[in-house]
Design a protein around this motif. Structure first.
Motif, mmCIF file in Angstrom:
data_model
loop_
_atom_site.group_PDB
_atom_site.id
_atom_site.type_symbol
_atom_site.label_atom_id
_atom_site.label_comp_id
_atom_site.label_asym_id
_atom_site.label_seq_id
_atom_site.Cartn_x
_atom_site.Cartn_y
_atom_site.Cartn_z
ATOM 1 N N ARG A 193 0.633 -0.817 0.339
ATOM 2 C CA ARG A 193 0.006 0.210 -0.532
ATOM 3 C C ARG A 193 0.617 1.397 0.039
ATOM 4 N NH1 ARG A 193 -5.350 -0.949 3.658
ATOM 5 N NH2 ARG A 193 -6.247 -1.883 2.317
ATOM 6 N N VAL A 194 2.189 1.157 1.079
ATOM 7 C CA VAL A 194 3.022 2.328 1.108
ATOM 8 C C VAL A 194 4.042 3.096 -0.619
ATOM 9 C CG1 VAL A 194 5.412 3.058 1.474
ATOM 10 C CG2 VAL A 194 3.658 2.349 3.592
ATOM 11 N N ARG A 195 3.689 2.008 -1.535
ATOM 12 C CA ARG A 195 4.542 2.205 -2.582
ATOM 13 C C ARG A 195 3.125 2.721 -3.303
ATOM 14 N NH1 ARG A 195 8.925 1.043 -5.173
ATOM 15 N NH2 ARG A 195 8.570 2.021 -7.186
ATOM 16 N N ASN A 196 2.254 1.878 -3.876
ATOM 17 C CA ASN A 196 0.945 2.556 -4.284
ATOM 18 C C ASN A 196 0.818 3.319 -4.311
ATOM 19 O OD1 ASN A 196 -1.986 2.621 -5.228
ATOM 20 N ND2 ASN A 196 -1.285 0.424 -5.530
ATOM 21 N N TYR A 197 0.913 4.667 -2.911
ATOM 22 C CA TYR A 197 0.636 5.506 -2.415
ATOM 23 C C TYR A 197 1.633 6.835 -2.876
ATOM 24 C CZ TYR A 197 -1.490 9.586 0.113
ATOM 25 O OH TYR A 197 -2.161 10.816 0.471
ATOM 26 N N LEU A 198 2.888 6.446 -2.335
ATOM 27 C CA LEU A 198 3.993 6.862 -3.175
ATOM 28 C C LEU A 198 4.376 7.157 -3.981
ATOM 29 C CD1 LEU A 198 4.435 6.870 0.098
ATOM 30 C CD2 LEU A 198 6.284 6.409 -0.177
ATOM 31 N N ASP A 199 3.563 5.852 -5.100
ATOM 32 C CA ASP A 199 3.844 6.034 -6.735
ATOM 33 C C ASP A 199 2.966 7.262 -6.641
ATOM 34 O OD1 ASP A 199 6.113 4.946 -6.550
ATOM 35 O OD2 ASP A 199 4.854 2.843 -7.456
ATOM 36 N N GLN A 200 1.658 6.771 -6.369
ATOM 37 C CA GLN A 200 0.641 8.312 -6.668
ATOM 38 C C GLN A 200 0.591 9.615 -6.821
ATOM 39 O OE1 GLN A 200 -3.304 7.689 -5.375
ATOM 40 N NE2 GLN A 200 -2.765 4.801 -5.146
ATOM 41 N N LYS A 201 1.933 10.293 -4.978
ATOM 42 C CA LYS A 201 2.307 11.535 -4.640
ATOM 43 C C LYS A 201 3.482 11.721 -5.392
ATOM 44 C CE LYS A 201 -0.649 12.319 -1.481
ATOM 45 N NZ LYS A 201 -1.576 14.294 -1.403
#
Lengths: 287, 378
Positions: A109-117
């Motif tokens: 989840r962290v990677r998914n969110y950080l990639d979006q940001k």
């Protein structure tokens, strides 16, 4: 020049009032790193590291007040995902997570969110970054390194120190040392860092330290063959590791016939990368 | 941490996945009683945490309770890939028309969960993927959106599952994803998921591997660990927060850091020795931890020499040296010790150890060669 961090990097330490956080933030200050803020919920308004670093309750307030552009995380594993989400939400472009033991599903989840940001992540379960004589962001011991032109990227912590030490002993300084961490799902990978070293004018040679598990080294080999002009020397740990057993790092496991050290060595050699049989051979292979 | 088939299937059943009636037995007599309850005909399955038990003869179909007892006795006396069989699962027998593979795992490269399915179930999926990759369907799942219905339809269509089974398959896939997510699994697998004689879908076998890093969130699952299935020394090491894996060689290793620990094993082998273990003593390396690690290494009777390889980055070498000396006081031994200490205050550290008649080394290659020689002379 160097990659990722330099003397202008403004670091916010999450978990600065904890034992590890205080110790390492103090070491970083002594090295000359600009540690501009600390962050511990409930301790906003206090000062850490003998009054040298202001502590904030939230990442947002720390970033707003100090202009921090790099977050360094020392919080316990159960709070690590939240710390990474919070740093990314506060707009921090580079997040370094030292914490070991973060659940893989949290990391997905962290990677998914950080990639979006659009935030870059180093780690977790890593020793962080060191640009000799400019910035130490993490736990790599500063005194073993010297400024120079060898870029280092590694999955393992103490093995990174071992290589830095061997290079320094042989009179070879380093541009930046990047510990990407030993977890199966993490931030920047070999390829990302290799591409940065290729672009960096200070770096003229690269050392890559891999280990068993996954196939990031094989992908890196392909990338090196296609995109790199600078020479790369590699070392792969775990030739003697038995299959199906996790060797300390969450990501270091040979599963279903994949992740073998021998396959990685073969792929790298095919990409004309010199592969050391043990770490102390690396300086000789670079020369 | 791996769960047994019977444990995995219990977790599946709790979330609505249909499984066959069955119970675990640790004696042949218990197996017989269970077979009687199930109506006589039963499948006896070894419960060991390694693959390939079917090929090893660890799964047998008994035609009646008498035979169930005989087979259970045979299987309970077996060793499968070095692991003694201590329990058998006695399950109802099913008529199998079709065997499907359905699994959910972490795709470390894609950084998200992936559903994997194939109509070529009942064999190892890695083998199917290697020999006929077109038979394996993969569907990546966004960890925030979770497994959506349309994705399950993509999978069902991808493997060519007849429409009449889509509803039941969809429910099983959703429940399997739920199990995977709720338990922080790194693998939740049904192999085979069968279509039986009555045209129903049933999970005949089950496998769950849990993320060790997430066990703090699941004390109930952590309790399911089968301590019989690992070396006693590995259990002991976990108590002290040490990462230890037993190997078959003669040179015990104590190292700080996982990567350096692997590199130390490799270099021992490079110079003609054999590592007895992987051991990461961690940062800091307090004397208590070093003593515990030394006890664990020496509990392996094959160990003929011990190699300490400590890179004192943040920790000071003289402190580590004192830790080692204190540990040696607590754990007296005649096994030769080779120590390589590098980093802060290394000269002081080496001096302390040399006074204690330990073999010291400066480089990793030197240390490995000395350890190999010490083990050979022993």
């Amino acid at each position: 020049m160097s990659i990722l961090v330099n003397k202008d990097t403004r670091v916010m330490v999450q978990g600065i009032t904890g034992r590890e956080g205080t110790f390492h933030a103090t070491q970083m200050l002594a090295y000359g790193t600009k540690v501009v803020a600390g962050m511990t919920p409930g301790k906003g308004g206090e000062w850490a590291c003998e009054g040298k670093v202001p502590v904030f309750d939230t990442c947002k307030s720390a970033v707003d007040s100090t202009g921090a552009n790099c977050a360094l995380i020392y919080v316990p594993a159960r709070f690590a995902a939240d710390a990474m989400f919070e740093a990314a939400d506060a707009g921090v472009p580079l997040i370094v997570c030292i914490t070991e033991g973060v659940p893989v599903q949290d990391m997905m989840r962290v990677r998914n969110y950080l990639d979006q940001k659009g935030a870059k992540l180093i780690g977790p379960n890593c020793p962080g970054l060191l640009t000799p004589d400019e910035a130490k962001v993490g736990i790599i011991p500063g005194y073993i390194a010297r400024p120079g032109s060898v870029g280092i990227v590694a999955r393992s912590g103490t093995l990174t120190y071992e290589v830095i030490y061997a290079l320094t002993q042989s009179g070879m300084g380093q541009s930046t040392c990047v510990g990407i961490g030993g977890d199966p799902v993490k931030g920047l990978n070999f390829i990302d860092v290799l591409a940065m070293f290729e672009e960096d004018p200070q770096t003229d040679r690269i050392v890559m330290i891999g280990e068993i598990g996954g196939n990031d080294e094989e992908k890196a080999a392909e990338f090196i063959a296609d995109h790199l002009t600078k020479p790369v020397v590699a070392f792969i740990a775990g030739q003697t590791a038995p299959p199906g057993k996790r060797m300390g790092h969450a990501g270091a496991i040979v599963e279903g016939g994949s992740g073998l050290a021998s396959d990685k060595v073969k792929a790298l050699e095919q990409a004309r990368v010199k592969v050391a049989q043990y770490p102390e051979q690396i300086p000789g292979l670079l020369a | 941490m791996k769960l047994h088939e019977y444990q995995s299937k219990q977790l599946f059943a709790q979330r609505g996945i249909p499984i066959l009636k069955g119970k675990v037995a640790s004696t042949a007599a218990e197996a017989r009683d269970i077979a009687v309850e199930l109506g006589g005909r039963a499948v006896i399955k070894a419960q060991v945490l390694v693959g390939g038990r079917g090929k090893a003869g660890g799964v047998k179909v008994a035609k009646d309770a008498q035979q169930a007892e005989e087979y259970a006795a045979q299987i309970l006396a077996m060793n499968i890939k070095g692991l003694p069989v201590r329990k058998v699962l006695v399950d109802q027998a099913a008529e199998i028309k079709t065997e499907i593979y359905l699994g959910i795992t972490n795709d470390r490269a894609a950084k998200c969960p992936v559903v994997i399915a194939s109509m070529a179930g009942g064999v190892e999926i890695e083998q199917v993927a290697k020999e006929s990759p077109e038979k394996v369907i993969r569907e990546h799942v966004n960890p925030f959106l979770r497994l959506r219905d349309y994705q399950v339809r993509n999978v069902a269509a991808g493997i060519g599952l007849p429409h009449e089974h889509w509803k039941a398959f969809g429910e099983i896939a959703a429940a399997l994803y739920q199990t995977y997510w709720d338990t922080d699994a790194t693998l939740a697998e049904i192999n085979p998921l069968v279509i039986n004689g009555a045209n129903q879908l049933l999970a005949l076998d089950g496998k769950i591997v849990l993320d060790d890093n997430a066990l703090f969130e699941h004390p109930d699952l952590a309790e399911m660990r089968d301590l019989d299935e690992e070396a006693a020394a590995e259990t002991e090491a976990r108590k002290y927060g040490l990462s230890y894996v037993k190997l078959d060689g003669e040179i015990g290793c104590m190292v700080n850091g996982a990567g350096l620990a692997m590199a130390t094993m490799d270099i021992i082998s490079h110079f003609g020795g054999t590592p007895a273990n992987f051991l990461d003593v961690g940062g800091g390396a307090s004397s208590e931890k070093v003593a515990a690690a030394l006890r664990i290494i020496l509990s392996d009777k094959n160990v003929k020499a011990v190699l300490f390889n400590i890179f004192g980055g943040i920790t000071r070498c003289d402190e580590v040296a004192r830790g080692i000396l204190k540990a040696l006081d607590e754990v007296p031994t005649g096994v030769p010790m080779v120590v390589r200490l590098v980093g802060t205050n290394e000269a002081e550290g080496r001096k302390l150890l040399a006074e204690a008649k330990m073999i010291t080394a400066t480089s990793l290659a030197d240390a490995a060669q000395k350890a190999v020689a010490a083990a050979k002379n022993k």
